[in-house]
Write a protein that holds these residues in place. Structure first.
Motif: not given
Length: 618
Positions: A596-618
């Motif tokens: 869950e912490e890693l998933l939140q980190t991905m959302h945070n990076l995405q909000n900062e403009g990092i496009s290639n960390v969008e969470p997928n459904t895998i």
């Protein structure tokens, strides 16, 4: 009688003033004047005997004068005059130009093959690969003018072979049309450049050969026209063209008396070649040279699908080349042989069909594409034996070795890694003994690495062999052979295929090595996200108990370096997904929370403009 000397001067003058359609209209107005004079003279004609006194329109002289200009508008005008002449001689067109009911023209000097060839030649030398925009031909078979006229000649001849024998195309007709198509293909002018020019050239050659086989000696083909068609088929690069090129080569072999038709897949091929040897020189001009065989081999190598059948055919071709050369040397005394191996029209092409380095390298490539690495290596060994015996023209070069290595790398067999490594060691041995031309390069070493990756699951020594190659590269004084990020990443992949604790440890160490070498000035070893992702995957799938913790540590290092400004190390969706999967397999009660912490980190990076960390459904 018409004063054609003045007409030629008139054409020169008009040519200096007008171009395109304007030029054509001026010339055709003069032709119309001649034709009206002819019509006037027919009104006083009472018998066929009086036809000798008619003031004949000098069509052929007009055409000849126009063709001397060698411009596109002159060629277009000459073609119109020729068509006008031909249609005047037929009853179906008697009203087309005059709008009066008269009999077909009587003419003592109708158009012949040289007349048509003159116009074809004018088009060719005018550098007009297609018809000008202002000009619409009276008949249309092809966008290329020379080919279009040839087709028209064939059309008229086939309609009435007996009466139209006068325009049955000859060697010059076919040769000029094929040459014009070849120039169009090389220049890439017009929409036709993307159509099947090679196939059209093949069709023209086939018609020419059929005329020749029917006894029409004026259509006897020579070596040059066969080579033009082979080159056109190779440049066309269309599916199936190799089979057309094969037919061209086999026709050369047949017409030259080398072998009979339809023997290329039988055991009698070489025997047939021996029996036909005395007859071969009856048409020596079409005996295929080495370059002709090489064209076919190259087309097979570049085919979309290279299967066992194509490999067998290629092998038979090379065997035939070797056999013919052997018969040359054993079947004739030295003087006779030297007289026959002569230069062809000053182009440096001899009648010899001896396989060269390109022949064998291409055969190796075909074997590699067909999934037969053992055939590739056998060919390499044959080349080495021949060169050791004094035939240095087929001495294996770096391309030879690299293609064999690539063949083993693509085979994915149990021994592919060992086989590829063995070729590398042979190259290194030859280089150490003084032959620098075959010293392994980065292509060689990368290919071996790929073969070791594919065999790592089946060969316990594969990762160690890869390590040995990396060490050799690191010790090399040649800057071009120093390992780079791609090489080290391949090494991690090789360990990843092996798995286990050693794989996890080596993945971590190799990442450390990349950073150290980059800090030491080896800019080609700059770490990137892909190398880290491969390391994460290797660690996560290693099967060790602490795989998840190890992978998480590498990901944290990756994030910290990115946050410090190293943008090449931005974590990706794959980075996080790999660690999450490792956590899921670990059985750790806290793995869900960490995921869950890693998933939140991905959302945070995405909000900062990092496009290639969008969470997928895998």
């Amino acid at each position: 009688e018409w004063d054609m000397l003045k007409f030629e001067k008139f054409v020169i003058y008009i040519n200096s003033l007008y171009h395109g359609q304007d030029f054509t209209e001026k010339i055709l107005s003069i032709v119309s004047f001649f034709e009206k004079e002819y019509i006037s003279s027919t009104k006083t004609t009472t018998s066929l005997l009086d036809c000798r006194n008619l003031l004949e329109v000098p069509y052929k002289s007009i055409i000849s004068t126009l063709c001397k200009r060698r411009t596109g508008h002159a060629a277009a005008t000459a073609e119109q005059v020729l068509h006008r002449f031909e249609t005047r001689l037929s009853s179906s067109s008697r009203n087309k130009y005059d709008n009066v009911n008269i009999a077909p023209y009587l003419h003592s000097n109708p158009p012949t093959v040289p007349t048509y060839n003159n116009v074809i030649s004018c088009w060719f030398y005018s550098n007009s690969d297609n018809y000008p925009r202002h000009y619409e031909p009276n008949y249309f078979h092809d966008t290329n003018p020379a080919s279009n006229i040839l087709y028209q000649m064939l059309h008229l001849y086939n309609l009435d072979p007996e009466n139209m024998e006068r325009i049955r195309p000859d060697y010059g007709s076919f040769n000029m049309a094929i040459a014009s198509l070849s120039e169009l293909q090389k220049n890439g002018n017009g929409f036709r450049s993307h159509q099947a020019i090679g196939k059209t050239c093949f069709d023209h050659l086939s018609t020419m050969i059929q005329f020749y086989k029917d006894g029409y000696e004026d259509c006897a083909p020579d070596y040059k026209i066969f080579l033009k068609v082979l080159n056109a088929l190779e440049l066309d690069r269309r599916r199936g063209n190799w089979s057309l090129a094969r037919k061209v080569l086999e026709e050369m072999l047949h017409l030259s008396g080398t072998v009979d038709s339809n023997v290329y897949w039988t055991e009698t091929m070489h025997q047939d070649a021996s029996e036909k040897r005395d007859n071969k020189w009856k048409n020596v001009n079409v005996f295929p040279r080495t370059k002709d065989f090489n064209i076919i081999l190259a087309m097979i190598a570049n085919a979309d699908v290279v299967d066992q059948e194509k490999l067998d055919y290629a092998t038979n071709l090379v065997d035939l080349m070797e056999h013919l050369v052997k018969k040359e040397r054993s079947g004739y005394d030295n003087e006779s042989f030297s007289n026959r191996i002569v230069q062809f029209e000053g182009h440096g092409n001899s009648y010899n069909c001896k396989p060269d380095i390109f022949t064998y390298n291409t055969l190796i490539s075909i074997a590699a594409n067909a999934g037969r690495p053992e055939v590739a290596e056998e060919t390499l060994e044959k080349m080495a034996k021949k060169s050791a015996a004094g035939d240095f023209s087929v001495k294996p070069d770096k391309t030879t070795f690299n293609t064999v290595i690539s063949a083993w790398a693509r085979s994915k067999t149990h021994s592919s890694g060992d086989k590829a490594a063995g070729v590398i060691h042979l190259m290194q041995k030859m280089a150490d003994e003084g032959d620098e031309s075959v010293r392994p390069d980065r292509i060689s070493l990368t290919s071996v690495m790929n073969s070791l990756i594919s065999s790592a699951k089946r060969s316990r020594n594969a990762p160690l062999q890869a390590e040995d190659i990396i060490q050799r590269m690191e010790q090399s004084k040649d800057s071009h052979l120093q390992p780079d990020t791609v090489t080290y990443t391949s090494l991690i992949k090789c360990w990843g295929q092996k798995g286990g604790l050693k794989a996890a440890e080596r993945a971590e160490k190799i990442i450390d090595t990349l950073h150290k070498r980059y800090d030491d000035g080896y800019i080609e070893c700059k770490p990137d996200s892909y190398a880290y992702n491969v390391a994460l995957d290797t660690i996560a799938k290693s099967g060790v108990g602490d795989a998840a913790e190890r992978a998480e540590a590498v990901l944290n290092r990756m994030k910290n370096l990115f946050n410090s400004g190293k943008t090449d190390l931005a974590p990706t969706t794959e980075s996080f997904a790999t660690v999450m999967n490792a956590l899921a397999r670990s059985g750790n009660p806290e793995s869900g929370v960490k995921a869950e912490e890693l998933l939140q980190t991905m959302h945070n990076l995405q909000n900062e403009g990092i496009s290639n960390v969008e969470p997928n459904t895998i």
